[in-house]
Write a protein that holds these residues in place. Sequence first.
Motif, mmCIF file in Angstrom:
data_model
loop_
_atom_site.group_PDB
_atom_site.id
_atom_site.type_symbol
_atom_site.label_atom_id
_atom_site.label_comp_id
_atom_site.label_asym_id
_atom_site.label_seq_id
_atom_site.Cartn_x
_atom_site.Cartn_y
_atom_site.Cartn_z
ATOM 1 N N SER A 116 14.289 7.000 30.605
ATOM 2 C CA SER A 116 14.284 8.435 30.309
ATOM 3 C C SER A 116 12.882 8.906 29.918
ATOM 4 C CB SER A 116 15.292 8.758 29.190
ATOM 5 O OG SER A 116 14.993 8.037 28.009
ATOM 6 N N TYR A 117 11.875 8.071 30.255
ATOM 7 C CA TYR A 117 10.466 8.439 30.046
ATOM 8 C C TYR A 117 10.130 8.742 28.583
ATOM 9 C CZ TYR A 117 10.225 9.141 35.140
ATOM 10 O OH TYR A 117 10.265 8.975 36.498
ATOM 11 N N GLN A 118 10.763 8.081 27.642
ATOM 12 C CA GLN A 118 10.527 8.392 26.234
ATOM 13 C C GLN A 118 9.547 7.435 25.555
ATOM 14 O OE1 GLN A 118 14.024 9.720 23.879
ATOM 15 N NE2 GLN A 118 15.214 9.305 25.715
ATOM 16 N N ILE A 119 9.147 6.357 26.249
ATOM 17 C CA ILE A 119 8.293 5.349 25.605
ATOM 18 C C ILE A 119 6.891 5.392 26.204
ATOM 19 C CG2 ILE A 119 8.006 2.914 25.051
ATOM 20 C CD1 ILE A 119 10.964 2.520 25.378
ATOM 21 N N GLU A 120 5.914 5.592 25.343
ATOM 22 C CA GLU A 120 4.525 5.566 25.791
ATOM 23 C C GLU A 120 4.014 4.135 25.910
ATOM 24 O OE1 GLU A 120 0.114 7.292 24.444
ATOM 25 O OE2 GLU A 120 1.891 7.734 23.255
ATOM 26 N N ARG A 121 4.416 3.286 24.943
ATOM 27 C CA ARG A 121 3.975 1.890 25.004
ATOM 28 C C ARG A 121 5.048 0.972 24.406
ATOM 29 N NH1 ARG A 121 0.999 4.386 21.273
ATOM 30 N NH2 ARG A 121 -0.701 4.743 22.743
ATOM 31 N N LEU A 122 5.092 -0.243 24.928
ATOM 32 C CA LEU A 122 6.005 -1.279 24.440
ATOM 33 C C LEU A 122 5.166 -2.416 23.878
ATOM 34 C CD1 LEU A 122 8.766 -2.776 24.231
ATOM 35 C CD2 LEU A 122 8.420 -3.493 26.618
ATOM 36 N N VAL A 123 5.468 -2.829 22.656
ATOM 37 C CA VAL A 123 4.703 -3.882 21.993
ATOM 38 C C VAL A 123 5.634 -5.059 21.697
ATOM 39 C CG1 VAL A 123 3.183 -4.482 20.065
ATOM 40 C CG2 VAL A 123 3.258 -2.121 20.906
ATOM 41 N N ILE A 124 5.222 -6.260 22.118
ATOM 42 C CA ILE A 124 5.985 -7.476 21.839
ATOM 43 C C ILE A 124 5.013 -8.562 21.387
ATOM 44 C CG2 ILE A 124 7.956 -7.041 23.360
ATOM 45 C CD1 ILE A 124 6.564 -8.562 25.547
ATOM 46 N N THR A 125 5.523 -9.564 20.668
ATOM 47 C CA THR A 125 4.643 -10.638 20.200
ATOM 48 C C THR A 125 4.350 -11.636 21.318
ATOM 49 O OG1 THR A 125 6.572 -11.868 19.384
ATOM 50 C CG2 THR A 125 5.387 -10.463 17.798
#
Length: 202
Positions: A116-125
């Motif tokens: 739904s185009y709501q995330i600018e960036r995804l951060v994972i370890t």
Amino acid sequence: MSNLLTVTEAAQLLGVSTKTIRRWENEGKIKAIRTEGGHRRFEVSSLLGNKHDASLTVAYARVSSSDQKEDLKRQVLVLEAYCAKHGWSYEVIQDLGSGLNYRKKGLIKLIKLLCSYQIERLVITHKDRLLRFGSELIFTLCEIFGTEVIIINRSEDSTYEEDLAADVIEIITVFSARLYGSRSHKNKQIVNQLKQVADELK
């Protein structure tokens, strides 16, 4: 106008509520066509081509079992510290379940937000926090929907042999858990043999 979507259909397509669809239309973020009766209708191409100015950072943490809850806490602390350091507005999504399970509640929520185009960036370890097999599918979704992916410990990724051993161990663990539910003495013997194989791989 049969090729147009109703408010409910548009909400299902984007994975949001009907209230959100109406709000986006009122704010001019998506364009609606009005029927003669005054009802909203939406073109699919218009909905999928609109990114809604995503500004949310999502930090995703996962462990495989309940006895790894301390590791989950450490992951969350690392993710929160990293996001705070960069001044991002963020949400942490946590999952407790196998990396072979595609139906985890947190993962499903993540995919809906992505689509739904709501995330600018995804951060994972680490890369395998998403899925043991199939993390590339999530990365492809991120690319399609314009989401940046940040892997904090990319330089510490394990070797191919270590990944393979971890995959085999997790498969054995899942298979053993299913067999153990049976009262069959034979099945319990198989479980013990599988555990021995897993221990040898460590």
